[in-house]
Design a protein around this motif. Sequence first.
Motif, PDB file in Angstrom:
ATOM      1  N   LYS A   1      65.956  77.466  27.046  1.00 41.54           N
ATOM      2  CA  LYS A   1      66.705  76.936  25.912  1.00 41.54           C
ATOM      3  C   LYS A   1      66.280  75.487  25.675  1.00 41.54           C
ATOM      4  O   LYS A   1      66.380  74.649  26.569  1.00 41.54           O
ATOM      5  CB  LYS A   1      68.212  77.005  26.178  1.00 41.54           C
ATOM      6  N   ILE A   2      65.795  75.220  24.464  1.00 43.53           N
ATOM      7  CA  ILE A   2      65.242  73.908  24.125  1.00 43.53           C
ATOM      8  C   ILE A   2      66.016  73.321  22.959  1.00 43.53           C
ATOM      9  O   ILE A   2      66.255  73.990  21.955  1.00 43.53           O
ATOM     10  CB  ILE A   2      63.753  74.017  23.766  1.00 43.53           C
ATOM     11  N   GLY A   3      66.410  72.062  23.092  1.00 46.85           N
ATOM     12  CA  GLY A   3      67.106  71.367  22.026  1.00 46.85           C
ATOM     13  C   GLY A   3      66.187  70.406  21.307  1.00 46.85           C
ATOM     14  O   GLY A   3      65.585  69.525  21.942  1.00 46.85           O
TER      15      GLY A   3
ATOM     16  N   VAL B   1      65.116  81.760  17.658  1.00 47.43           N
ATOM     17  CA  VAL B   1      64.395  82.279  18.830  1.00 47.43           C
ATOM     18  C   VAL B   1      62.949  82.536  18.428  1.00 47.43           C
ATOM     19  O   VAL B   1      62.681  83.011  17.314  1.00 47.43           O
ATOM     20  CB  VAL B   1      65.025  83.598  19.333  1.00 47.43           C
ATOM     21  N   THR B   2      62.035  82.206  19.310  1.00 46.27           N
ATOM     22  CA  THR B   2      60.640  82.556  19.083  1.00 46.27           C
ATOM     23  C   THR B   2      60.120  83.382  20.244  1.00 46.27           C
ATOM     24  O   THR B   2      60.466  83.137  21.414  1.00 46.27           O
ATOM     25  CB  THR B   2      59.762  81.307  18.879  1.00 46.27           C
TER      26      THR B   2
ATOM     27  N   ILE C   1      61.813  81.924  23.744  1.00 50.36           N
ATOM     28  CA  ILE C   1      62.308  80.548  23.803  1.00 50.36           C
ATOM     29  C   ILE C   1      63.413  80.424  22.755  1.00 50.36           C
ATOM     30  O   ILE C   1      63.211  80.767  21.587  1.00 50.36           O
ATOM     31  CB  ILE C   1      61.207  79.518  23.524  1.00 50.36           C
ATOM     32  N   HIS C   2      64.568  79.960  23.171  1.00 50.33           N
ATOM     33  CA  HIS C   2      65.692  79.755  22.264  1.00 50.33           C
ATOM     34  C   HIS C   2      65.734  78.278  21.861  1.00 50.33           C
ATOM     35  O   HIS C   2      65.689  77.390  22.719  1.00 50.33           O
ATOM     36  CB  HIS C   2      67.006  80.150  22.945  1.00 50.33           C
TER      37      HIS C   2
ATOM     38  N   VAL D   1      65.786  72.055  28.268  1.00 54.12           N
ATOM     39  CA  VAL D   1      64.759  71.071  27.918  1.00 54.12           C
ATOM     40  C   VAL D   1      65.179  70.365  26.640  1.00 54.12           C
ATOM     41  O   VAL D   1      65.769  70.977  25.742  1.00 54.12           O
ATOM     42  CB  VAL D   1      63.389  71.756  27.676  1.00 54.12           C
ATOM     43  N   LEU D   2      64.855  69.074  26.534  1.00 51.36           N
ATOM     44  CA  LEU D   2      65.081  68.327  25.315  1.00 51.36           C
ATOM     45  C   LEU D   2      63.730  68.003  24.687  1.00 51.36           C
ATOM     46  O   LEU D   2      62.818  67.542  25.372  1.00 51.36           O
ATOM     47  CB  LEU D   2      65.842  67.033  25.604  1.00 51.36           C
TER      48      LEU D   2
END
Length: 352
Positions: free
Chosen positions: A2-4, A41-42, A66-67, A96-97
Amino acid sequence: MKIGLFGFAGSGKTTVFNLLTGLAADTSPGAGSKGKANLGVTRVPDPRVDFLAKVFEPKKTTYAEIHFADMPGQAPSKTSGGLSPQVVGDLRPLDVLALVLRAFESPMLDSKPDPLRDFEAMEAELMLADQPLVEKRLERLRKEKGPEQEREREALERCLEHLEAEKPLRTLDLRDDQWQALRGFRFLSQKRLLVLLNTPESAPAAPFPALEERLAAAGIPLMKLSATVEAEIQELEAGDRAAFLADLGLAETGRERFIRLAYGALDLISFLTSGPDECRAWTIPRGMTAQPAAGRIHSDLERGFIRAEVIGFEDFQRYGSEAKAKAAGRYRLEGKDYVVQDGDILNIRFNV
């Protein structure tokens, strides 16, 4: 994973989000002021999964994913007081940021682009968001006694000292058991940070030496992309897309480069499972052993783990089937402490 995605308003962050996810979130000025994150999502392309699907013709083919959460753009801290409480709260659960920085001129903004200035400002915001958590918990711990409280207090005092020195917690050297004691805080400045530099359309690979030197010294991965240009390329047919990318000196799309960057920065690998029901990629940290890796498939497999049947993907591809790989001696039985390798095809034997 999960990435912001976060950054200052006008950085082109939502255009980057659309590029990475293939969605069409609103990029008009003020769209992010509604305060809600865009979610997407990819799928992670994996030719190994493609190959297994051709062999087994499964009912289902599943790729790693990856969200993404695209946070509302933040106004400069001198006018807004920093990251909004909602964005801070939404960033904390993420793995992750990814900070999007503007390197292009914008008629919608008064300020000139200064990605180093914006990086330093947002890095400071992450630390400022963490410090009150540390101070509040330390205040409570001073009234409590016990070995666990002492270990946590010692770790938090180190954290506070680090933050007061204006250093992010990802650079703090603590013992594993100390970090374990602090895992529930989900500190923002401790999270893995990636930087996406949104460059001018006229010079997608332009150098920004001051920022590049700063990030290299901090060990923070950097990826340059002109999100507007690459979003247009993404809409082209595959053949035309490759030609336009080549003109920019690129071999891969922005989405593909970002996936490679994220996996490399986090040191992630994928193991595979295959069969007539499903062929699938599973993402794990490099160095994970077979038993917890089995738990990624299902908790019962970890709890009742007996052993793992392992064939490396390259061996499977070379021989074309499990039976032929076994006949060639490329089939192994491994125990719970086996370190899973990238591309391993696993079948877990278990008993619950």
